[in-house]
Scaffold this motif. Structure first.
Motif, PDB file in Angstrom:
ATOM      1  N   THR A 128      -2.380   9.475   3.791  1.00  0.00           N
ATOM      2  CA  THR A 128      -2.261   8.037   3.608  1.00  0.00           C
ATOM      3  C   THR A 128      -3.523   7.341   4.085  1.00  0.00           C
ATOM      4  O   THR A 128      -3.787   7.276   5.295  1.00  0.00           O
ATOM      5  CB  THR A 128      -1.055   7.480   4.382  1.00  0.00           C
ATOM      6  OG1 THR A 128       0.130   8.185   3.982  1.00  0.00           O
ATOM      7  CG2 THR A 128      -0.872   5.997   4.111  1.00  0.00           C
TER       8      THR A 128
ATOM      9  N   ASP B 227       4.584  -0.622   8.103  1.00  0.00           N
ATOM     10  CA  ASP B 227       4.849   0.651   7.416  1.00  0.00           C
ATOM     11  C   ASP B 227       6.086   1.319   8.002  1.00  0.00           C
ATOM     12  O   ASP B 227       6.910   1.889   7.267  1.00  0.00           O
ATOM     13  CB  ASP B 227       3.662   1.612   7.578  1.00  0.00           C
ATOM     14  CG  ASP B 227       2.402   1.186   6.841  1.00  0.00           C
ATOM     15  OD1 ASP B 227       2.480   0.295   5.974  1.00  0.00           O
ATOM     16  OD2 ASP B 227       1.337   1.766   7.144  1.00  0.00           O
TER      17      ASP B 227
ATOM     18  N   VAL C 104       2.346   4.627   1.102  1.00  0.00           N
ATOM     19  CA  VAL C 104       2.435   5.393   2.350  1.00  0.00           C
ATOM     20  C   VAL C 104       3.191   6.684   2.047  1.00  0.00           C
ATOM     21  O   VAL C 104       4.186   6.675   1.319  1.00  0.00           O
ATOM     22  CB  VAL C 104       3.155   4.584   3.450  1.00  0.00           C
ATOM     23  CG1 VAL C 104       3.292   5.413   4.729  1.00  0.00           C
ATOM     24  CG2 VAL C 104       2.419   3.281   3.721  1.00  0.00           C
TER      25      VAL C 104
ATOM     26  N   THR D 132       0.952   8.354   9.219  1.00  0.00           N
ATOM     27  CA  THR D 132       0.341   7.150   9.786  1.00  0.00           C
ATOM     28  C   THR D 132      -0.944   6.825   9.038  1.00  0.00           C
ATOM     29  O   THR D 132      -1.871   7.653   8.998  1.00  0.00           O
ATOM     30  CB  THR D 132       0.029   7.343  11.277  1.00  0.00           C
ATOM     31  OG1 THR D 132       1.201   7.822  11.932  1.00  0.00           O
ATOM     32  CG2 THR D 132      -0.380   6.023  11.906  1.00  0.00           C
ATOM     33  N   ARG D 133      -0.989   5.638   8.471  1.00  0.00           N
ATOM     34  CA  ARG D 133      -2.137   5.278   7.622  1.00  0.00           C
ATOM     35  C   ARG D 133      -3.470   5.475   8.342  1.00  0.00           C
ATOM     36  O   ARG D 133      -3.667   5.058   9.475  1.00  0.00           O
ATOM     37  CB  ARG D 133      -2.001   3.845   7.114  1.00  0.00           C
ATOM     38  CG  ARG D 133      -2.008   2.786   8.189  1.00  0.00           C
ATOM     39  CD  ARG D 133      -2.189   1.388   7.606  1.00  0.00           C
ATOM     40  NE  ARG D 133      -1.128   1.018   6.685  1.00  0.00           N
ATOM     41  CZ  ARG D 133      -1.328   0.317   5.562  1.00  0.00           C
ATOM     42  NH1 ARG D 133      -2.548  -0.095   5.248  1.00  0.00           N
ATOM     43  NH2 ARG D 133      -0.319  -0.004   4.780  1.00  0.00           N
ATOM     44  N   GLY D 134      -4.392   6.123   7.637  1.00  0.00           N
ATOM     45  CA  GLY D 134      -5.747   6.289   8.131  1.00  0.00           C
ATOM     46  C   GLY D 134      -5.943   7.396   9.134  1.00  0.00           C
ATOM     47  O   GLY D 134      -7.052   7.925   9.261  1.00  0.00           O
TER      48      GLY D 134
ATOM     49  N   ARG E 218      -0.243  -3.463  10.355  1.00  0.00           N
ATOM     50  CA  ARG E 218       0.029  -2.656   9.168  1.00  0.00           C
ATOM     51  C   ARG E 218       0.913  -1.446   9.513  1.00  0.00           C
ATOM     52  O   ARG E 218       1.856  -1.118   8.776  1.00  0.00           O
ATOM     53  CB  ARG E 218      -1.296  -2.214   8.534  1.00  0.00           C
ATOM     54  CG  ARG E 218      -2.193  -3.405   8.176  1.00  0.00           C
ATOM     55  CD  ARG E 218      -3.387  -3.016   7.338  1.00  0.00           C
ATOM     56  NE  ARG E 218      -4.428  -2.267   8.035  1.00  0.00           N
ATOM     57  CZ  ARG E 218      -5.343  -2.816   8.829  1.00  0.00           C
ATOM     58  NH1 ARG E 218      -5.329  -4.120   9.084  1.00  0.00           N
ATOM     59  NH2 ARG E 218      -6.294  -2.066   9.389  1.00  0.00           N
ATOM     60  N   VAL E 219       0.608  -0.798  10.620  1.00  0.00           N
ATOM     61  CA  VAL E 219       1.364   0.408  10.986  1.00  0.00           C
ATOM     62  C   VAL E 219       2.822   0.077  11.301  1.00  0.00           C
ATOM     63  O   VAL E 219       3.742   0.772  10.831  1.00  0.00           O
ATOM     64  CB  VAL E 219       0.701   1.110  12.179  1.00  0.00           C
ATOM     65  CG1 VAL E 219       1.574   2.258  12.686  1.00  0.00           C
ATOM     66  CG2 VAL E 219      -0.665   1.650  11.778  1.00  0.00           C
TER      67      VAL E 219
ATOM     68  N   HIS F 153       0.840  -1.204   0.000  1.00  0.00           N
ATOM     69  CA  HIS F 153       0.000   0.000   0.000  1.00  0.00           C
ATOM     70  C   HIS F 153       0.875   1.254   0.000  1.00  0.00           C
ATOM     71  O   HIS F 153       1.884   1.316   0.707  1.00  0.00           O
ATOM     72  CB  HIS F 153      -0.901   0.032   1.238  1.00  0.00           C
ATOM     73  CG  HIS F 153      -1.741  -1.180   1.406  1.00  0.00           C
ATOM     74  ND1 HIS F 153      -2.190  -1.623   2.642  1.00  0.00           N
ATOM     75  CD2 HIS F 153      -2.235  -2.063   0.502  1.00  0.00           C
ATOM     76  CE1 HIS F 153      -2.908  -2.712   2.495  1.00  0.00           C
ATOM     77  NE2 HIS F 153      -2.954  -2.998   1.202  1.00  0.00           N
TER      78      HIS F 153
ATOM     79  N   TYR G   9      -4.885  -3.644  13.113  1.00  0.00           N
ATOM     80  CA  TYR G   9      -4.445  -2.394  12.486  1.00  0.00           C
ATOM     81  C   TYR G   9      -2.957  -2.142  12.687  1.00  0.00           C
ATOM     82  O   TYR G   9      -2.260  -1.717  11.757  1.00  0.00           O
ATOM     83  CB  TYR G   9      -5.279  -1.247  13.078  1.00  0.00           C
ATOM     84  CG  TYR G   9      -4.793   0.135  12.731  1.00  0.00           C
ATOM     85  CD1 TYR G   9      -5.020   0.689  11.469  1.00  0.00           C
ATOM     86  CD2 TYR G   9      -4.105   0.910  13.668  1.00  0.00           C
ATOM     87  CE1 TYR G   9      -4.588   1.969  11.155  1.00  0.00           C
ATOM     88  CE2 TYR G   9      -3.673   2.192  13.358  1.00  0.00           C
ATOM     89  CZ  TYR G   9      -3.908   2.711  12.107  1.00  0.00           C
ATOM     90  OH  TYR G   9      -3.465   3.971  11.796  1.00  0.00           O
TER      91      TYR G   9
ATOM     92  N   ASP H 267      -6.000   3.992   4.823  1.00  0.00           N
ATOM     93  CA  ASP H 267      -5.819   2.578   5.162  1.00  0.00           C
ATOM     94  C   ASP H 267      -6.863   1.802   4.384  1.00  0.00           C
ATOM     95  O   ASP H 267      -8.040   1.809   4.740  1.00  0.00           O
ATOM     96  CB  ASP H 267      -5.984   2.352   6.658  1.00  0.00           C
ATOM     97  CG  ASP H 267      -5.758   0.894   7.042  1.00  0.00           C
ATOM     98  OD1 ASP H 267      -5.220   0.140   6.216  1.00  0.00           O
ATOM     99  OD2 ASP H 267      -6.117   0.513   8.166  1.00  0.00           O
TER     100      ASP H 267
END
Length: 324
Positions: A132, A164, A69, A117-119, A160-161, A67, A157, A134
């Motif tokens: 970014t 990343d 980022v 940070t995603r989302g 994923r973080v 994904h 979650y 998610d």
């Protein structure tokens, strides 16, 4: 808030009751291997900031699952040789913000990489936002990020973080003006927790500096404080009765205490004794588990979650100058 946790002399010896999963190392080795099957594809696009002392690049790299980022790379304007590098992770609910908010570390002569940070930044809880998303969905969760995918470690979650974040270090190191052999990671609150995880997953870091870190000692942190974000987990369990053991199993794979047990880099932690968001015992749990010999913790006796603020920034500037 007045002192509510253990006395300082007890904090210095406190150990977490968190139980490490038997397959902890295999879980993370497999997770990172799967993500590295995607090309990192780190791209650095110059940004016009109208600042004369720094050069800034808009960064995109492949994180968990490939994904995209986002991040910023901020360099001193006159840099021509590889620089010691600081990779920063952001507090809960924030994103990479705007470039001009990231001047400290480049001003001190470092390459400064900031991971979005995603989302979280795109949701815009504070600061200048992020870019970014998610793209991964989850089972029903309490509002926030703490219970997204908490039904299983594979879905959680923060899998994923944290992935990343490891890839962010790799992206930062891929730029020709960063010195991969002199890399530090740091952050406050959630960013501190992420930096502890990266400190346990990336073996050749020189320094790790987590401030009032979040995501540590889940058995205690989820029961000693009723502040968010930890309280999100309790609120989830209020309506999902009977799942506490399942949730504890998931969280054990993401507990900073277990990553700290693998941390070898020099470490500078900070804790605030009136911090009801990230209680000091949970910070000391990770600090006391850190296995590197070169470690120190700054303690702020009368502060809440703001911790040392600018005083801790000054402490990190002094400390990093002797390590990077």
């Amino acid at each position: 808030m007045a002192l509510f946790d253990l006395p300082l002399d007890e904090l210095r010896g406190y150990r977490s009751a968190s139980t490490e999963p038997e397959d902890f190392d295999d879980f993370w080795a497999k997770t990172l291997q799967e993500s590295r099957e995607h090309d990192l594809d780190a791209r650095f696009e110059p940004v016009e900031t109208h600042l004369t002392t720094v050069r800034t690049y808009d960064v995109t790299f492949a994180g968990f699952g490939g994904h995209p980022v986002k991040g910023w790379l901020v360099l001193p304007a006159g840099a021509t040789e590889p620089l010691p590098t600081v990779v920063e992770f952001i507090g809960y609910g924030g994103g990479r913000n705007l470039p001009h908010t990231h001047l400290l570390w480049a001003s001190a002569g470092y390459a400064h990489f900031v991971m979005d940070t995603r989302g979280q930044g795109s949701a815009g809880a504070w600061g200048g936002g992020g870019d970014t998303p998610d793209p991964v969905g989850s089972a029903p969760a309490f509002p926030g990020f703490m219970t997204r995918g908490i039904d299983a470690p594979e879905n959680y979650y923060y899998r994923r973080v944290y992935t990343d974040a490891v890839r962010a270090v790799e992206a930062a190191r891929s730029h020709p003006l960063t010195d991969a052999s002199r890399t530090a990671v740091l952050g406050g609150s959630q960013g501190g927790g992420i930096s502890i995880a990266v400190g346990g997953l990336v073996p050749d870091l020189v320094a790790v500096a987590p401030d009032v870190p979040f995501l540590c000692d889940f058995p205690r942190s989820t029961t000693i404080t009723d502040r968010d974000p930890y309280r999100e987990i309790g609120n989830y369990l209020k309506t999902h009765r009977g799942r506490a053991d399942q949730i504890r199993r998931t969280l054990a794979y993401f507990d900073g205490v277990h990553f700290a047990a693998r941390g070898r880099a020099a470490a500078l932690f900070s804790a605030a004794l009136e911090d009801a968001t990230c209680p000091p015992s949970t910070v000391f749990a990770a600090f006391n588990a850190w296995t590197g010999d070169d470690k120190h913790i700054e303690v702020y006796e009368f502060n809440d979650h703001e911790g040392g603020g600018p005083f801790q920034e000054a402490a990190k500037l002094r400390w990093l100058s002797s390590h990077l």
